[in-house]
Design a protein around this motif. Structure first.
Motif, PDB file in Angstrom:
ATOM      1  N   CYS A  21       9.390 -67.309  -7.636  1.00 30.24           N
ATOM      2  CA  CYS A  21       8.168 -66.788  -8.261  1.00 30.24           C
ATOM      3  C   CYS A  21       8.136 -67.167  -9.740  1.00 30.24           C
ATOM      4  N   GLY A  23       3.006 -61.805  -8.578  1.00 29.19           N
ATOM      5  CA  GLY A  23       3.009 -63.156  -9.150  1.00 29.19           C
ATOM      6  C   GLY A  23       2.513 -64.184  -8.135  1.00 29.19           C
ATOM      7  N   CYS A  77       3.461 -62.179  -4.858  1.00 24.18           N
ATOM      8  CA  CYS A  77       4.870 -61.803  -4.833  1.00 24.18           C
ATOM      9  C   CYS A  77       4.973 -60.292  -4.660  1.00 24.18           C
ATOM     10  N   HIS A  92       6.956 -58.338  -5.782  1.00 26.22           N
ATOM     11  CA  HIS A  92       7.415 -57.648  -6.995  1.00 26.22           C
ATOM     12  C   HIS A  92       6.234 -57.152  -7.817  1.00 26.22           C
ATOM     13  N   ARG A  93       5.534 -58.056  -8.460  1.00 25.68           N
ATOM     14  CA  ARG A  93       4.363 -57.618  -9.219  1.00 25.68           C
ATOM     15  C   ARG A  93       3.204 -58.574  -9.036  1.00 25.68           C
ATOM     16  N   HIS A 122       8.932 -63.658 -12.511  1.00 27.77           N
ATOM     17  CA  HIS A 122      10.253 -63.098 -12.827  1.00 27.77           C
ATOM     18  C   HIS A 122      11.353 -63.668 -11.944  1.00 27.77           C
TER      19      HIS A 122
HETATM   20  S1  FES Z   1       5.921 -60.945  -9.712  1.00 26.49           S
HETATM   21 FE1  FES Z   1       7.203 -62.276  -8.613  1.00 26.49          FE
HETATM   22  S2  FES Z   1       9.122 -61.962  -9.472  1.00 26.49           S
HETATM   23 FE2  FES Z   1       7.880 -60.518 -10.551  1.00 26.49          FE
END
Ligand code: FES
Ligand code: SRM
Ligand SMILES: Cc1cc2nc3c(=O)[nH]c(=O)nc-3n(C[C@H](O)[C@H](O)[C@H](O)COP(=O)(O)OP(=O)(O)OC[C@H]3O[C@@H](n4cnc5c(N)ncnc54)[C@H](O)[C@@H]3O)c2cc1C
Ligand code: SF4
Lengths: 804, 107
Positions: B69, B55, B50, B52-53, B72
């Protein structure tokens, strides 16, 4: 030219937050740091009074959740002050001793409550009304005293006095001037306001100049002494006479400061790289003490910071009194040469417009009848002219939300106009007031504009009733509607439900909720589908930040054997797990297990799943009770283990945590559990709806019974009732707050209803899986615990063969 | 390997039967972890991490055309890779099934 080191905002009040929002909206990349002196991330100070009522926490007042800042890459520091800056070098010094780079600084340092130099102002029991700590002090003290006095009959003082009176504390408002709210109200309106406050149980004393706060022999507040020689006995004094802009930092930085930090029309201070916004700023000689101007200022400041042109021309002062039972709105001037008035002494209403010589609307005062307030505020704000003030007043009282111009500001707290609300409703297809408030933030402040938000929504929906909370918002299906479909069409799987009505198809977020609904309604006949479950429930472990999982076996009542402990140690060694941890739930957690390792780890542990990853029955914590403790009144261990065995394996709307305590010393924390049994002299108490996580709530005493066996029956009946009636993701504490203890007692304790609940409980319990970890030897899919390439040698057909 | 497919840059990554309905599984392709999803009307593949981080998107909840995801709850359209209600995007790759085998080509 500056943009390398970004922007630092000093002060995390409404102004600091508004600046961050406005800057981010214009520039998604510039580095943004928000430094908050308080221990909390920005919260809504306007609603601070809610902390004086029961059950609200600062967290409930938060303007934005943590993710909001993380998602927008805004660094937020709390409990940290900006103490200095080298503006030319672009560095800022913080109270934690660190130095940060920033090219531009925005001062949003707000103000302090002003406390006049009265003798006795330092006594314990003298507080102001500005932050959460003040509220906590008021709450704590108001419970133990005979009378509270509020010095100051302005907006803030009246709000404090009303809240204290509503807590059952006798309260007086002491005001220097001969009428309340003299800055916003003219004499006739003020004369009507005082009796209205008295009617709410607040004692109002006008023309009283406090000279001294007197102390008792123990050095605590005992009363107020007035200049006319009279006095008032009171044990709590709230000083609410005004605010004083926080300009200390600005002075340190050598900026021009008068009453507030002097800013120009671009919100820039006397230093070109420093701006000021909010209650600390003084613009064209005015320091505003309300929220609406902050939003106007923040938008201009953001434009200035991002290199766009903008000018702030000032704001019209407006005020709404947030005291339930008194409707009061003012805007602009309260008095003028030309006034038109519609008043009714019997009905206690007073509506006035102040006009300029040329018919410009300069001000409005509405008391007791605030119909059309938005229209009149808009007229003041835009400087509308009228030849017939009475006609405008009459027109306003008939005006519906439909007639408001799109530019009319509906929410003054968050600066949201009608056009934005209507636009959001249309664009997002919003169906409930709650949704509109969430999306637009109109009504998320003091809440006084919510009726208009609802009205606008009703208009857009052409009179159709508001939508309820949906279990599947995409397909617009409520829990009740879905349950009816399940029943009428005998639906047995989430896919079938999706085919029947579209639920769960569009975004999938509600699939776990649908899955629970089906499981609860269809018990044994329900067909499990893994795609409808969160990953935790597909592999029976809790996913962690790095994609590995944690393993928490069932340890009933927190009791383990030596052999089990040895197995934990062996497993941790064998799989080289990074951590073994004792949990807060009296169990043991093995952390950092990969998905592929799960079946083998479970096999070696040889213990059942603790369901620590699921919306299900979790732990039953126990204390040592009569088996060991010298104070024990009940055998907590045996009762706890028995209760856990009875409930385990059941899914629930949200997780359910329980505890059994051997006496009211409550060592296993039974008072703050979803279900808590506490042994007392001669029997057991059953508590429900307790919590000690993000919300802390002592459980409600559902029943006191003679034996542990009866306690267990009550507990299980309650569990089943919650399983049937709780909303998806609603903990028992939320459920109890929603329906009230009386309703739960009626549903659970009535012998017939209890018997029926226990029967349904038994059916559900028989259908559930007390140990899904057995899937280690009977997986629901060959790759349940694997990726496509988890074990290439075994599972992957060689590409050459596959295409031959 | 099928010459036509290999010449066009597709590689076989596993058996279609190994990805259950409306779920995802990941596989390493050219050093990159890719998530492959079985949708009601076909297949989709994205980078597994992901934006974002990081995921694991293959572990997310899959609906008709999107995945959420598991860490989060960011949601991505599996046709375009775009985040729903945000500015992030995840790379989308080509994938199809032939004779029970999954074939994919990195974008
Ligand atoms: S790692 Fe996917 S939403 Fe935060
Ligand atoms: C492991 C544990 C912390 C620990 O190391 O001690 C833990 C870990 C997590 N808790 Fe907890 N909670 C743990 C005891 C608690 C307790 C204490 C207790 O149970 O007595 C509480 C307060 C009691 C309560 O719930 O009222 C607690 C209140 C929460 C909350 C707040 C719930 C709320 O409504 O306020 C969450 C968030 C949620 O559920 O949405 C949460 C969520 C979580 C999650 C599941 C977050 C997540 O979704 O990933 C954490 C999993 C971490 C991981 O990677 O495995 N955890 N959590 C504890 C496991 C207990 C167990 O044996 O099962
Ligand atoms: C109980 C109450 C009810 C109210 N009701 C209403 C209402 O109904 N309508 C309305 O319009 N207004 C209302 N107000 C006024 C409104 O809350 C304020 O106008 C508004 O909150 C001011 O916001 P601000 O960000 O400018 O200042 P503040 O809220 O004071 O925030 C400034 C923040 O900066 C921090 N700070 C100060 N110096 C530093 C430093 N050097 N470094 C880092 N941080 C620093 C402070 O600790 C503070 O957290 C009410 C106020 C109170 C107290
Ligand atoms: S308090 Fe609970 S949810 Fe928060 S980080 Fe710790 S374990 Fe995770």
């Amino acid at each position: 030219m500056f943009s390398t080191h970004g922007i630092l905002v000093a002060g995390g009040g409404i102004a600091g937050q508004a600046v961050c929002e406005a800057v981010r909206a214009r520039d998604p990349h510039v580095a943004l740091t928000l430094v908050c002196a308080e221990a909390h991330k920005p919260y809504d100070r306007v609603r601070l009074g809610a902390l004086l009522a029961d059950g609200t926490s600062v967290e409930d007042l938060r303007l934005r959740p943590d993710e909001w800042y993380a998602d927008r890459q805004i660094t937020v520091l709390t409990s940290t002050r900006v103490v200095g800056a080298d503006l030319d070098a672009g560095t800022v010094a913080l109270s934690d001793g660190t130095v940060r780079h920033a090219d531009r600084v925005v001062l949003c340092t707000g103000s302090d409550a002003f406390v006049p130099p009265l003798p006795g102002r330092e006594l314990p029991g003298v507080v102001v009304f500005r932050d959460p700590a003040d509220c906590a002090a008021m709450v704590a003290r108001s419970a133990q005293i005979e009378r509270a006095a509020v010095i100051g009959g302005g907006l803030l003082g009246l709000e404090a006095a009303h809240a204290l009176a509503a807590r059952g504390c006798a309260t007086s408002v002491v005001h220097l001037v001969d009428r309340l709210m003299e800055r916003q109200l003219d004499a006739p309106a003020a004369a009507m306001l005082a009796p209205a406050m008295e009617g709410l149980g607040v004692d109002v004393r006008l023309s009283h100049a406090t000279q001294e706060i007197a102390a008792d022999p123990d050095g605590r507040v005992a009363g107020l002494l007035f200049s006319d020689g009279t006095s008032l006995a009171c044990q709590l004094v709230v000083v609410a006479v005004g605010i004083r802009p926080q300009v200390g930092l600005a002075r340190t930085l050598g900026l021009a400061v008068e009453r507030g930090i002097v800013v120009d029309d671009r919100l820039t201070t006397s230093h070109p790289r420093v701006l000021a916004v909010g209650e600390c700023a003084q613009h064209r000689g005015t320091v505003h003490g309300i929220v609406a101007p902050i939003h106007d200022q923040a938008l201009v400041a953001a434009r200035t910071l991002t290199g766009a042109d903008a000018a702030y021309a000032g704001s019209i002062p407006t005020a709404k009194l947030k005291v339930m039972g008194v409707d009061l709105v003012t805007a602009g001037a309260a008095e003028g040469e030309r006034e038109v008035l519609a008043a009714d002494a019997t009905a206690q209403t007073y509506r006035k417009l102040v006009l300029g010589a040329d018919g410009t609307v300069l001000g409005a005062v509405l008391l007791g009848d605030i119909r059309g307030a938005e229209l009149l505020m808009d007229a003041v704000r835009t400087g509308t002219t009228t030849e017939d003030g009475l006609a405008l007043l009459a027109e306003a009282s008939q005006a519906t939300a439909a007639e408001l111009p799109d530019t009319a500001q509906v929410c003054n707290c968050n600066g949201v106009c009608k056009g934005a609300i209507v636009g959001a409703i249309r664009e997002g297809g919003l169906g409930s007031t709650q949704e509109v408030v969430r999306v637009t933030r109109a009504g998320a402040g003091c809440g006084s504009c919510k009726p208009i938000v609802s009205e606008l929504l009703a208009l857009e929906r052409a009179g159709a009733a508001e939508e309820p909370a949906y279990l599947c918002p995409c397909a617009r299906q409520t829990r009740e509607q879905l349950a009816a479909i399940v029943r009428d069409e005998d639906v047995r799987s989430v896919s079938a439900l999706g085919e029947a009505c579209g639920a769960g198809r569009a975004c999938g977020a509600c699939k776990p909720g649908l899955s629970y609904l089906l499981e609860e309604r269809q018990a044994g006949r329900f067909r499990q589908e893994r795609h409808a479950k969160f990953i935790n429930d597909r592999v029976h472990a809790n996913i962690q930040h790095d994609g590995t999982f944690s393993v928490v076996p069932r340890i009933r009542g927190g009791v383990v054997t030596a052999d089990e402990l040895r197995r934990f140690a062996d497993v941790a060694d064998k799989y080289e797990l990074p951590m073994i941890k004792i949990t807060g739930g009296q169990r043991i957690d093995l952390l950092g297990v990969t998905k592929e390792q799960l079946p083998a780890v479970w096999e070696d542990l040889g213990m059942p799943s603790g369901y620590a990853y699921s919306k299900a029955v979790r732990t039953v914590k126990t204390c040592v009770g009569t088996q060991f403790c010298r104070f024990g009144l009940g055998d907590a261990i045996t009762v706890g283990i028995d209760l856990e065995e009875a409930m385990e394996g059941l899914h629930t709307p949200h997780k359910v945590k329980s505890a059994v305590a051997g006496c009211p010393r409550n060592c296993s924390e039974a008072y703050v559990k979803d279900i808590g049994l506490v042994a007392v002299e001669g029997g057991w108490e059953v508590y429900v709806g307790g919590a000690s996580g993000a919300t802390i709530r002592k459980g409600d005493l559902l029943a006191t019974v003679a034996t542990a066996a009866e306690g267990k029956r009550v507990a299980l009946a309650f569990l089943q009732h919650y399983r049937e009636e709780g909303d998806h993701l609603e903990r028992t504490y939320g459920y109890l707050e929603r329906v009230g203890l009386d309703a739960v007692q009626a549903a659970v304790l009535d012998p017939e209803r209890m018997a029926a609940l226990l029967e349904r409980f038994a059916i559900a319990r028989a259908a559930c899986d007390p140990d899904p970890w057995r899937e280690r030897s009977a997986p629901v899919h060959p790759k349940q615990f694997a990726e496509l390439d988890s074990d290439a040698a075994l599972d992957l057909v060689a590409p050459a063969e596959a295409t031959r | 390997m099928s010459p036509v497919l290999s010449e066009t840059g597709f590689v076989a990554v596993g058996a279609a039967a190994d990805v259950p309905a409306l779920e995802g599984r990941s596989v390493l392709v050219d050093g990159r972890r890719i998530a492959i999803f079985r949708l009601p009307d076909g297949w989709a593949a994205t980078d597994a991490a992901c934006p974002h981080r990081g995921g694991p998107l293959q572990d997310g909840i899959v609906a008709d055309h999107c995945v959420t995801c598991p860490l989060h709850n960011r949601r991505f359209d599996l046709r375009t890779g775009r985040q729903d209600g945000g500015d992030d995007a995840v790379a989308v790759h080509e994938v199809f099934e032939r004779d029970g085998m999954l074939w994919m080509r990195l974008a």
